[in-house]
Write a protein that holds these residues in place. Sequence first.
Motif, PDB file in Angstrom:
ATOM      1  N   TYR B  66       0.840  -1.208   0.000  1.00  0.00           N
ATOM      2  CA  TYR B  66       0.000   0.000   0.000  1.00  0.00           C
ATOM      3  C   TYR B  66       0.873   1.254   0.000  1.00  0.00           C
ATOM      4  CZ  TYR B  66      -3.642   3.264   1.416  1.00  0.00           C
ATOM      5  OH  TYR B  66      -4.511   4.317   1.471  1.00  0.00           O
ATOM      6  N   ILE B  67       1.929   1.217   0.819  1.00  0.00           N
ATOM      7  CA  ILE B  67       2.850   2.354   0.879  1.00  0.00           C
ATOM      8  C   ILE B  67       3.450   2.599  -0.502  1.00  0.00           C
ATOM      9  CG2 ILE B  67       4.989   3.214   1.886  1.00  0.00           C
ATOM     10  CD1 ILE B  67       3.286   3.037   4.134  1.00  0.00           C
ATOM     11  N   CYS B  68       3.901   1.514  -1.150  1.00  0.00           N
ATOM     12  CA  CYS B  68       4.565   1.677  -2.446  1.00  0.00           C
ATOM     13  C   CYS B  68       3.631   2.227  -3.489  1.00  0.00           C
ATOM     14  CB  CYS B  68       5.030   0.324  -2.982  1.00  0.00           C
ATOM     15  SG  CYS B  68       6.471  -0.240  -2.210  1.00  0.00           S
ATOM     16  N   LYS B  69       2.388   1.729  -3.466  1.00  0.00           N
ATOM     17  CA  LYS B  69       1.499   2.141  -4.539  1.00  0.00           C
ATOM     18  C   LYS B  69       0.755   3.416  -4.176  1.00  0.00           C
ATOM     19  CE  LYS B  69       0.692  -2.475  -6.215  1.00  0.00           C
ATOM     20  NZ  LYS B  69      -0.255  -3.566  -6.115  1.00  0.00           N
ATOM     21  N   ASP B  70      -0.095   3.327  -3.149  1.00  0.00           N
ATOM     22  CA  ASP B  70      -1.008   4.451  -2.905  1.00  0.00           C
ATOM     23  C   ASP B  70      -0.309   5.652  -2.266  1.00  0.00           C
ATOM     24  OD1 ASP B  70      -3.041   1.788  -2.224  1.00  0.00           O
ATOM     25  OD2 ASP B  70      -3.514   3.221  -3.808  1.00  0.00           O
ATOM     26  N   LEU B  71       0.540   5.405  -1.271  1.00  0.00           N
ATOM     27  CA  LEU B  71       1.181   6.542  -0.626  1.00  0.00           C
ATOM     28  C   LEU B  71       2.115   7.249  -1.597  1.00  0.00           C
ATOM     29  CD1 LEU B  71       1.445   8.024   2.069  1.00  0.00           C
ATOM     30  CD2 LEU B  71       3.441   6.665   2.539  1.00  0.00           C
ATOM     31  N   TRP B  72       2.888   6.477  -2.349  1.00  0.00           N
ATOM     32  CA  TRP B  72       3.812   7.082  -3.320  1.00  0.00           C
ATOM     33  C   TRP B  72       3.030   7.861  -4.360  1.00  0.00           C
ATOM     34  CZ3 TRP B  72       7.866   5.804  -0.580  1.00  0.00           C
ATOM     35  CH2 TRP B  72       9.151   6.155  -1.025  1.00  0.00           C
ATOM     36  N   ASN B  73       1.881   7.303  -4.765  1.00  0.00           N
ATOM     37  CA  ASN B  73       1.010   7.979  -5.719  1.00  0.00           C
ATOM     38  C   ASN B  73       0.524   9.316  -5.181  1.00  0.00           C
ATOM     39  OD1 ASN B  73       0.127   7.674  -8.273  1.00  0.00           O
ATOM     40  ND2 ASN B  73      -1.386   6.111  -7.817  1.00  0.00           N
ATOM     41  N   MET B  74       0.151   9.306  -3.901  1.00  0.00           N
ATOM     42  CA  MET B  74      -0.342  10.543  -3.291  1.00  0.00           C
ATOM     43  C   MET B  74       0.748  11.595  -3.223  1.00  0.00           C
ATOM     44  SD  MET B  74      -2.575   9.747   0.011  1.00  0.00           S
ATOM     45  CE  MET B  74      -2.449   7.992   0.211  1.00  0.00           C
ATOM     46  N   LEU B  75       1.976  11.153  -2.894  1.00  0.00           N
ATOM     47  CA  LEU B  75       3.048  12.130  -2.706  1.00  0.00           C
ATOM     48  C   LEU B  75       3.640  12.568  -4.038  1.00  0.00           C
ATOM     49  CD1 LEU B  75       4.992  10.486   0.244  1.00  0.00           C
ATOM     50  CD2 LEU B  75       3.490  12.445   0.374  1.00  0.00           C
ATOM     51  N   PHE B  76       3.882  11.596  -4.929  1.00  0.00           N
ATOM     52  CA  PHE B  76       4.677  11.901  -6.109  1.00  0.00           C
ATOM     53  C   PHE B  76       3.939  11.652  -7.422  1.00  0.00           C
ATOM     54  CE2 PHE B  76       7.953  12.483  -3.225  1.00  0.00           C
ATOM     55  CZ  PHE B  76       8.221  11.353  -2.479  1.00  0.00           C
ATOM     56  N   ARG B  77       2.661  11.302  -7.349  1.00  0.00           N
ATOM     57  CA  ARG B  77       1.854  11.002  -8.535  1.00  0.00           C
ATOM     58  C   ARG B  77       2.442   9.893  -9.384  1.00  0.00           C
ATOM     59  NH1 ARG B  77      -2.063  14.747 -11.928  1.00  0.00           N
ATOM     60  NH2 ARG B  77      -3.407  15.342 -10.206  1.00  0.00           N
ATOM     61  N   LYS B  78       3.211   9.031  -8.791  1.00  0.00           N
ATOM     62  CA  LYS B  78       3.674   7.839  -9.508  1.00  0.00           C
ATOM     63  C   LYS B  78       3.895   6.773  -8.460  1.00  0.00           C
ATOM     64  CE  LYS B  78       8.348   7.702 -10.423  1.00  0.00           C
ATOM     65  NZ  LYS B  78       9.079   7.222  -9.288  1.00  0.00           N
ATOM     66  N   GLN B  79       3.887   5.530  -8.873  1.00  0.00           N
ATOM     67  CA  GLN B  79       4.133   4.478  -7.896  1.00  0.00           C
ATOM     68  C   GLN B  79       5.628   4.246  -7.774  1.00  0.00           C
ATOM     69  OE1 GLN B  79       1.925   1.004  -8.829  1.00  0.00           O
ATOM     70  NE2 GLN B  79      -0.038   2.062  -8.750  1.00  0.00           N
ATOM     71  N   ALA B  80       6.022   3.610  -6.670  1.00  0.00           N
ATOM     72  CA  ALA B  80       7.434   3.268  -6.516  1.00  0.00           C
ATOM     73  C   ALA B  80       7.786   2.240  -7.589  1.00  0.00           C
ATOM     74  CB  ALA B  80       7.693   2.693  -5.137  1.00  0.00           C
ATOM     75  N   ASP B  81       9.043   2.245  -8.020  1.00  0.00           N
ATOM     76  CA  ASP B  81       9.389   1.403  -9.173  1.00  0.00           C
ATOM     77  C   ASP B  81       9.672  -0.037  -8.815  1.00  0.00           C
ATOM     78  OD1 ASP B  81      10.946   4.348 -10.148  1.00  0.00           O
ATOM     79  OD2 ASP B  81       9.284   3.426 -11.231  1.00  0.00           O
ATOM     80  N   ASN B  82      10.127  -0.287  -7.591  1.00  0.00           N
ATOM     81  CA  ASN B  82      10.532  -1.647  -7.275  1.00  0.00           C
ATOM     82  C   ASN B  82      10.369  -1.894  -5.780  1.00  0.00           C
ATOM     83  OD1 ASN B  82      11.576  -4.142  -7.561  1.00  0.00           O
ATOM     84  ND2 ASN B  82      13.505  -3.482  -8.478  1.00  0.00           N
ATOM     85  N   LEU B  83       9.979  -3.096  -5.424  1.00  0.00           N
ATOM     86  CA  LEU B  83       9.895  -3.446  -4.005  1.00  0.00           C
ATOM     87  C   LEU B  83      10.541  -4.797  -3.813  1.00  0.00           C
ATOM     88  CD1 LEU B  83       8.787  -3.144  -1.094  1.00  0.00           C
ATOM     89  CD2 LEU B  83       6.723  -4.242  -1.864  1.00  0.00           C
ATOM     90  N   LYS B  84      11.534  -4.858  -2.897  1.00  0.00           N
ATOM     91  CA  LYS B  84      12.169  -6.153  -2.626  1.00  0.00           C
ATOM     92  C   LYS B  84      12.017  -6.459  -1.151  1.00  0.00           C
ATOM     93  CE  LYS B  84      15.787  -4.984  -5.741  1.00  0.00           C
ATOM     94  NZ  LYS B  84      16.970  -4.287  -5.693  1.00  0.00           N
ATOM     95  N   THR B  85      11.986  -7.744  -0.820  1.00  0.00           N
ATOM     96  CA  THR B  85      11.939  -8.114   0.592  1.00  0.00           C
ATOM     97  C   THR B  85      12.777  -9.352   0.827  1.00  0.00           C
ATOM     98  OG1 THR B  85      10.521  -8.858   2.379  1.00  0.00           O
ATOM     99  CG2 THR B  85       9.813  -9.402   0.175  1.00  0.00           C
ATOM    100  N   ASN B  86      13.268  -9.472   2.060  1.00  0.00           N
ATOM    101  CA  ASN B  86      13.981 -10.706   2.382  1.00  0.00           C
ATOM    102  C   ASN B  86      13.117 -11.603   3.273  1.00  0.00           C
ATOM    103  OD1 ASN B  86      13.978  -9.583   4.905  1.00  0.00           O
ATOM    104  ND2 ASN B  86      16.200  -9.489   5.135  1.00  0.00           N
ATOM    105  N   HIS B  87      11.826 -11.246   3.354  1.00  0.00           N
ATOM    106  CA  HIS B  87      10.849 -12.057   4.090  1.00  0.00           C
ATOM    107  C   HIS B  87      11.130 -12.193   5.579  1.00  0.00           C
ATOM    108  CE1 HIS B  87       8.778 -13.075   0.426  1.00  0.00           C
ATOM    109  NE2 HIS B  87       9.919 -13.407  -0.118  1.00  0.00           N
ATOM    110  N   THR B  88      12.079 -11.412   6.094  1.00  0.00           N
ATOM    111  CA  THR B  88      12.267 -11.446   7.548  1.00  0.00           C
ATOM    112  C   THR B  88      12.086 -10.054   8.112  1.00  0.00           C
ATOM    113  OG1 THR B  88      14.626 -11.147   7.226  1.00  0.00           O
ATOM    114  CG2 THR B  88      13.853 -13.403   7.523  1.00  0.00           C
ATOM    115  N   GLY B  89      11.223  -9.265   7.495  1.00  0.00           N
ATOM    116  CA  GLY B  89      10.913  -7.963   8.065  1.00  0.00           C
ATOM    117  C   GLY B  89      11.676  -6.812   7.459  1.00  0.00           C
ATOM    118  N   THR B  90      12.464  -7.043   6.418  1.00  0.00           N
ATOM    119  CA  THR B  90      13.160  -5.933   5.763  1.00  0.00           C
ATOM    120  C   THR B  90      12.640  -5.765   4.344  1.00  0.00           C
ATOM    121  OG1 THR B  90      15.122  -6.503   7.005  1.00  0.00           O
ATOM    122  CG2 THR B  90      15.416  -4.975   5.203  1.00  0.00           C
ATOM    123  N   PHE B  91      12.290  -4.529   4.002  1.00  0.00           N
ATOM    124  CA  PHE B  91      11.787  -4.236   2.655  1.00  0.00           C
ATOM    125  C   PHE B  91      12.624  -3.125   2.061  1.00  0.00           C
ATOM    126  CE2 PHE B  91       7.821  -6.581   2.926  1.00  0.00           C
ATOM    127  CZ  PHE B  91       7.614  -6.674   4.292  1.00  0.00           C
TER     128      PHE B  91
END
Lengths: 139, 159
Positions: B66-91
């Motif tokens: 949600y942060i990557c898509k909607d929040l980024w959209n609200m702030l910068f009118r575009k979505q974040a380009d990439n999201l990575k995770t290591n599945h242990t709580g780090t994004f």
Amino acid sequence: MAVCIAVLTKDNCPLYIACDPNEDSLKLHFLVHTSIDVIEEKLNSATAANDPRDLYLGQLYPNEDYRIYGYVTNTKIKIVVIESISNPLKDGDARQLFSKVHGAYIKLVCNPFYSPGSPVTSQPFLSSVASLMRAKTIA
Amino acid sequence: KQWYQRRVRVFDSLHHQMVLYFETAHGPDQVVQCMEKLGYRVGFSLIEKATKDEARVKEDVDIVKYICKDLWNMLFRKQADNLKTNHTGTFVIQDNRFRFLTRVSQSEQYKQRGELYVAFTCGVVKGALANFGLPCSVTAEIDMSPTVKVTLTLQQPPI
């Protein structure tokens, strides 16, 4: 006309509770407190009867004198409304009422002079909750 | 669209002045902290308002998305380009054209100052996640301006 409207923070601390002055406020506070358990249970239940993505939780549990309705926002703020048994709220009315309380809370949070979690002293919030409690029908 | 662009330019200038103000008023080491605190409150309120009529967001991963898509959209009118995770709580959220840095020249001279311009956004993300009930620490790296990588480390392990 609601008998009690309560707003609880994400740690289940009471942020603001407004009770009808004709009623026993201690009893109402106690009912709000007991409804927290029911809300948590509804949130965690894997097989939710309602749509699990819905914010409105519906009637929480039966009681002889009152009906208790619950609503949880995405930011884990819980809103509890208690109605007397002689005046049940229809589903649509309840949703509208919660929506308006939620709207009043959002305005409160967006107020830069209010720091989240502190006691509520904002006049617009207090007066809009008071008028929602008094309203016989939700416009 | 013109109206929007004017508003965007106004905010960019305001943001720039905020950095300069904190530098002169509180010293260069305090800038990041001050900007983050500002951003925190902004993020907190933004999320409260934005999630009003949305369906319930349940999982931690969904919240970060949600942060990557909607929040980024609200702030910068575009979505974040990439999201990575290591599945242990780090994004790691990557934005290839971070708005506050697109107008800064890419020479070495301004590389350090770039960090000051990401601080506010880090604060916004931190405040937004805190309001969702996920306290975390947020840091940003700028390897190659204007590409910015924002790293979120959730403080509790995800359930």
